[in-house]
Scaffold this motif. Structure first.
Motif, short mmCIF file in Angstrom:
data_model
loop_
_atom_site.label_atom_id
_atom_site.label_comp_id
_atom_site.label_asym_id
_atom_site.label_seq_id
_atom_site.Cartn_x
_atom_site.Cartn_y
_atom_site.Cartn_z
N ARG A 38 0.85 -1.19 0.00
CA ARG A 38 0.00 0.00 0.00
C ARG A 38 0.89 1.24 0.00
O ARG A 38 2.07 1.17 0.30
N GLY A 39 0.29 2.35 -0.36
CA GLY A 39 1.03 3.60 -0.38
C GLY A 39 1.41 4.02 -1.78
O GLY A 39 1.01 3.41 -2.76
N ASP A 40 2.18 5.10 -1.85
CA ASP A 40 2.64 5.64 -3.14
C ASP A 40 4.06 5.17 -3.38
O ASP A 40 5.01 5.68 -2.80
N TRP A 41 4.22 4.19 -4.23
CA TRP A 41 5.50 3.58 -4.45
C TRP A 41 6.29 4.26 -5.57
O TRP A 41 7.43 3.94 -5.80
N SER A 42 5.71 5.17 -6.26
CA SER A 42 6.31 5.68 -7.49
C SER A 42 7.54 6.56 -7.29
O SER A 42 8.52 6.42 -8.00
N GLN A 43 7.52 7.47 -6.35
CA GLN A 43 8.59 8.46 -6.25
C GLN A 43 9.50 8.29 -5.05
O GLN A 43 10.31 9.17 -4.77
N ALA A 44 9.37 7.20 -4.33
CA ALA A 44 10.17 7.02 -3.11
C ALA A 44 11.58 6.57 -3.47
O ALA A 44 11.85 5.40 -3.65
N LEU A 45 12.49 7.55 -3.58
CA LEU A 45 13.87 7.30 -3.99
C LEU A 45 14.80 7.68 -2.84
O LEU A 45 14.69 8.76 -2.27
N THR A 46 15.73 6.78 -2.52
CA THR A 46 16.70 7.04 -1.46
C THR A 46 18.10 6.69 -1.98
O THR A 46 18.24 6.16 -3.08
N TRP A 47 19.09 7.01 -1.19
CA TRP A 47 20.48 6.75 -1.55
C TRP A 47 20.93 5.57 -0.71
O TRP A 47 20.89 5.64 0.51
N GLY A 48 21.35 4.47 -1.35
CA GLY A 48 21.79 3.35 -0.54
C GLY A 48 22.26 2.17 -1.34
O GLY A 48 22.34 2.21 -2.57
N ASN A 49 22.55 1.11 -0.62
CA ASN A 49 22.94 -0.15 -1.22
C ASN A 49 21.70 -1.02 -1.32
O ASN A 49 21.12 -1.41 -0.31
N PHE A 50 21.28 -1.31 -2.54
CA PHE A 50 20.02 -2.01 -2.80
C PHE A 50 19.95 -3.33 -2.01
O PHE A 50 18.95 -3.62 -1.35
N ASN A 51 21.02 -4.13 -2.08
CA ASN A 51 20.99 -5.44 -1.43
C ASN A 51 20.89 -5.35 0.08
O ASN A 51 20.21 -6.14 0.72
N ARG A 52 21.57 -4.38 0.67
CA ARG A 52 21.51 -4.21 2.13
C ARG A 52 20.13 -3.74 2.56
O ARG A 52 19.60 -4.21 3.57
#
Length: 162
Positions: A38-52
């Motif tokens: 649920r929620g707005d998944w479209s614009q949630a962008l963060t800086w990180g290591n995808f696997n972690r």
């Protein structure tokens, strides 16, 4: 000290939706629980290591599965809250008492029966979230159980994250 943590992992722009989707796909395929988004998944962008980050979401979902009866609902919410990307996992299990909340992120602390958990999953997840400049909290879920909320710094499209 550097050897215990392993090599320095590269951080890149990461979509919270993709991190959660991969974790949900994995756990939906092997379990008897229905994990809803649920929620707005479209614009949630963060800086990180995808696997972690995916490791954190898998751990939170696995914990939810462990305490929720088969067939009961587990929800993953992704949203933007001001300058944060919020990823929350909610379950309909027994919840986390106030006393347990004070210790739940400590290494080797577990509420699971002997032989069922090491008490490291939430401690490691907490550490990963902190490495990403975020916070991990536990509270009450609207489903009646626990709500684990990961807050990470948001990057906006076109700025640092392209």
């Amino acid at each position: 000290r550097g050897h215990a943590r392993g090599p320095r992992l590269r951080h890149r722009p990461a979509r919270a939706a993709e991190v959660c989707d991969k974790a949900m796909t994995l756990l939906n395929a092997i379990g008897k629980h229905h994990i809803e988004a649920r929620g707005d998944w479209s614009q949630a962008l963060t800086w990180g290591n995808f696997n972690r980050l995916q490791q954190v979401v898998v751990n939170l979902l696995q914990n939810a599965i462990d305490v929720t009866e088969a067939g009961n609902k587990i929800e993953v919410e992704v949203r933007i809250d001001a300058d944060d990307v919020v990823v929350a996992v909610e379950d309909s299990g027994p919840g986390v008492s106030v006393e347990e909340r004070a210790r739940i992120f400590e290494p080797f602390y577990t509420t699971k029966p002997v032989g069922m958990g090491t008490g490291l999953g939430l401690a490691i997840s907490h550490s990963i979230v902190q490495e990403h400049g975020g916070q991990l909290h536990v509270g009450d879920a609207s489903l009646g159980g626990a709500r684990f909320e990961m807050r990470l710094p948001r990057i906006r499209e076109g700025s640092d994250g392209k």
